[in-house]
Write an enzyme that holds these catalytic residues in place. Sequence first.
Site, PDB file in Angstrom:
ATOM      1  CD  GLU A   1      -3.198  -0.863  -0.577  1.00  0.00           C
ATOM      2  OE1 GLU A   1      -3.826   0.070  -0.196  1.00  0.00           O
ATOM      3  OE2 GLU A   1      -2.515  -1.306  -0.966  1.00  0.00           O
TER       4      GLU A   1
ATOM      5  CB  THR B 147      -4.807   6.120  -4.702  1.00  0.00           C
ATOM      6  OG1 THR B 147      -6.200   4.937  -4.721  1.00  0.00           O
ATOM      7  CG2 THR B 147      -4.818   6.007  -2.580  1.00  0.00           C
TER       8      THR B 147
END
Length: 335
Positions: free
Chosen positions: A157, A210
């Site tokens: 991530e 994102t």
Amino acid sequence: MEQEIEAAMPVQDTINDRPAHNLPPVGTQIRVFAPATVANVVCGFDVLGFAVNEPGDEVIMRVTETPGITISKITGDNGRLPLAPEKNTVSVSVQAYLESIGRTDIGLDIELHKKMPIGSGLGSSSASTVAGLFAIKNLMGDDTDVAKLLPFAMKGEEMACGHGHADNVAPALLGGFVLIRSYEPLDVIRLPHPKDLHCAIVFPDVDVPTREARQIIRTKINMKDAVTQWGNIAGLVSGLYTQDIDLIGRSMQDVLVEPVRSILIPDFYKMRELAMEAGAVSFGISGSGPSVFAFTRDEETAKRINQILQQHLTSLKINSYAYTSTINDAGPRVL
């Protein structure tokens, strides 16, 4: 009422407390599916998330003769993801796991098959990473708690979006509805939920990266907003434990992140109005968006909401994809 609580171990324990593992024979192969996830769940920025049944990603992993990791194939990404193992979230996370157990002498070939949209706000990178980690764990015959893979998934991530949060990877890995109580040390709790709670998800095919979606979030908030948000998070968790869908619905309000991120999503407030009129319990942004989701009491209502929202997006000349699911308690699985 079922109440499940599973705490992940602190990062330092995951690295040192592992048994020795023998290498599987060359040619051994495994195929794993890992699910998409809805992170934040409106009011729980970076601390709440749940897994869904579809979509998801698949990884095929084979043991090869030459030590090291290669990625031989990626499908479904339109050429957007790197084959270089040092730049791909799957291989980086798998490499970190292998280093932790002292088995970097293994040779691996990885195929990644994207079965979900990239940049959808549905944990695309998390699903890939978790599928890879679950595959190598099974190949190595590692019978330790699956939660111990979380720190390695968070490395993926961090590479994908610049921040090692767990609200996507934790539910993808553990299944179900998950609360991240603490990041230092890492402490993850699996929450109960009403079994008949359904989720309608619509992905408007627009680009909301994102990293950029995180950068527009306020770094300072006033105390009044903080108190409102704390109350909503507590109400949502209470509603999950008491199986009170009405409490879940009225607690899913966000005064901190949604007002900013909603700007990036076409006609967000109109879609919310349409969903609530059609019987949604709640409505909000999935992760950083642009996907939106609604909780409903049954599958029929979820499907109707998806149809209404897709028709609205079509009227705006925006393509979209829709999914209907219960909360997925299984997490990743070997296919």
